[in-house]
Write a protein that holds these residues in place. Sequence first.
Motif, short mmCIF file in Angstrom:
data_model
loop_
_atom_site.label_atom_id
_atom_site.label_comp_id
_atom_site.label_asym_id
_atom_site.label_seq_id
_atom_site.Cartn_x
_atom_site.Cartn_y
_atom_site.Cartn_z
N UNK A 144 0.94 -1.11 0.08
CA UNK A 144 0.12 -0.27 0.19
C UNK A 144 1.09 1.28 0.16
N UNK A 145 1.85 0.96 0.73
CA UNK A 145 3.15 2.46 0.74
C UNK A 145 3.50 2.58 -0.59
N UNK A 158 -7.05 -1.49 6.81
CA UNK A 158 -6.34 -1.34 5.49
C UNK A 158 -7.29 -1.86 5.00
N UNK A 159 -6.62 -1.32 3.59
CA UNK A 159 -7.61 -1.78 2.08
C UNK A 159 -7.69 -3.41 1.69
N UNK A 160 -8.06 -3.63 0.95
CA UNK A 160 -8.25 -5.30 -0.01
C UNK A 160 -6.55 -6.08 -0.21
N UNK A 161 -6.41 -6.30 0.30
CA UNK A 161 -4.63 -6.92 -0.76
C UNK A 161 -4.90 -6.59 -2.30
N UNK A 162 -5.99 -7.56 -2.93
CA UNK A 162 -6.22 -6.88 -3.95
C UNK A 162 -6.17 -6.16 -4.80
N UNK A 198 6.56 -4.94 -2.78
CA UNK A 198 6.49 -5.87 -1.32
C UNK A 198 5.60 -6.16 -1.41
N UNK A 199 4.89 -7.70 -1.43
CA UNK A 199 3.99 -7.83 -1.37
C UNK A 199 3.06 -8.31 -0.21
N UNK A 245 6.96 -11.39 -3.29
CA UNK A 245 6.41 -11.58 -1.69
C UNK A 245 8.18 -11.08 -1.31
N UNK A 246 9.03 -10.17 -0.88
CA UNK A 246 10.45 -10.25 -0.47
C UNK A 246 10.08 -11.08 0.85
#
Lengths: 531, 190
Positions: B78-79, B106-110, B96-97, B126-127
């Motif tokens: 998100x950042x 926090x918003x929906x990841x998708x 980074x995921x 996905x670090x």
Amino acid sequence: MKKILLLGDEALAQGAIDAGISGFFGYPGTPSTEIIEYVQKNKVAIEKDIHRTWASNEKTAMEEAVGMSYAGKRTMATMKHVGLNVAADPFMNSAMTGANGGLIVAVADDPSMHSSQNEQDSRVFANFALIPCIEPSNQQECYEAVFYGFELSEKFKLPVMVRLETRLSHSRSGVVTKEMQAENKLSFPDDPNQFMLLPAFSRMKYDKLVPLQAQLEKASEESPFNKYVDGPDKTLGIIACGLGYNYLMENVRKLDFKHPILKVSQYPLPRKQVEKIMKECDQVLVIEEGMPVVEQQLKGFVSGNTKIKGRLDGSLPRVGELNPNHVAKALGLPNTFGEEKPDFISNRPPALCVGCPHIDSYKAINEALKETPNGRVFSDIGCYTLGFLPPYNAINTCLDMGASITMAKGASDAGIHPAIAVIGDSTFFHSGITGLMDCVFDKNNLVVVILDNSTTGMTGGQDYTGFGRIEAVCKGLGVEEEHIRVITPLPKQHQENVQVFLEEIAYNGVSVIIPRRECVQTLKKKLKSRR
Amino acid sequence: MKKDIILAGVGGQGILTIATVIGQAAVSSNMFLKQAEVHGMSQRGGDVQSHLRISDQEIFSDLIPMGQADLILSVEPMESLRYLPYLNENGWLIANATPFVNIPNYPEKEEVYNKIKTYKNHVLIDADAIAKEIGSARSMNMVILGAAVKTLGFSLEQIENSIKEIFGKKGDAIVEANIKALRAGFEAGK
């Protein structure tokens, strides 16, 4: 000569070490803290034993620096902009006594209030005190400003302000250093009465300080920090101060920019150059970080039809930090912008750390106040100000360093009960003690909570002068021993702690409660270094 | 050459270390550098960013103008989107995921991922997972830096050298772990 990467704050510190300083005096405050932190870690400073421990507050720091200057040595007082309010008394009067050894007052302003209560502009203070001010525009100038500032201070026998802003204090760049100079030898002022401000002497000193301004203006006119670059197109002239110069150059260096530019990094304003640009140009745009200080001063410079543009006429935003885009717009240049940030992005307000002792203190206070909805909690400056935010909603006020105790006292005098003051340990020693004395003297009915996390937390964990002496000091001030209560802010102690709060709220007099548990950040650092 | 980089994340996630490593590479190549950091109140779990500017010519502003960043490098998804106003149209968005969730809304990841994927120049890896896989969970920031190497104008070797320079004092094991993470990120970001 070598080139090193330094923050603006660090460049100032390194410059001072290389220019033969004998002592730094300051109290932590964002964005000025890294000046003294750098010195405390610097090998040369440690070897030479340059004074570098923290002072109790900015006033004591400023006075100590004046004392070192009295002894003929080069010295620097460091603080954030609102710290200068605390130090205002010695600061203003130091312009009257003047300096013996070079005396620099380094003040870091925080436009846009990233970590502050206001965005006051310290150049106003320099002007108020009638002393020179250097406003570096980059890290190299921070370094140079110290050498030059000490010479200026010793030449005119006056303190010199160096004004920094957040973007410079906390931005890193390469700095070329010079050979180190020796420290000044101990020497008394030539005039034994130089530092004696009896009214009769003060009047004489003021009669010299005021006419000296013409010479200070001349010094600004000849200063390497100020620069006039003429241009053929006089429909517009630019006066760009400090960081404002960077934002100008960011926009125009690749253009065929034909307007005259006056870069100002030393005050009082260089009269000759200002008069020239005002006389020759139809309009003058002032680009300055902070308040419209120069813009307002220009109105007193020349009469005539030159239009002055800047923060006051809306060419630039009236408040807040500048950026290159603001300046592009003011210059009428095409602006650039990426994409709006999506609406679904949430804010992340700063929060108390997981495991922070203040959380447990606030939970206990909240519960103790449940039955008395007219109770108010007066807080102070530090991490614990975040106790205002949900889920705690634990405090009602935050004014300035030390005001928790004194505001609670005034509210108690007005009839608010329970009146609770919440202040950090370092803040208590900064400016809480005198307020507590007032409470004891008046036998107020209030509870002072001194949150003891054993550090100056918000600025990153600096030590402080009163460490380990809270109870002794409170007792010495006259707080009754049985009403000085130490508790441990931990979840498992919660009920017990609430009980202590209830008992002391019930007591009609001055109580001090000291929740004591170390800051989780400094504890983490300690454990890490032990590994 | 000019690179204007926004480093983004949440306080404590290690973006300043990324800045230091890139900065070291710039200094070793005798380039100009300016790096504005966030200190103070907002560090406590708040969003933090650093403006890192590298150029072979003198740099004036400590801040990157909006619309002119060449790269947003974010250790948190998100950042990475918070700073879109800064990104130029051909800029890279590298994120980074793994979300850092310390807020209730926090918003929906998708939704976040989909927005990142609308950028033609993006890397989303996905670090955290990669760092764990290679047994160096704390080197997530070097993984994401690795993924960005192809956009930096420095070679992988130059960045490895600055890691050696910066972590050298902490011993070979630390240097090796960080270089391993960097290489893993470099592969993942290809």
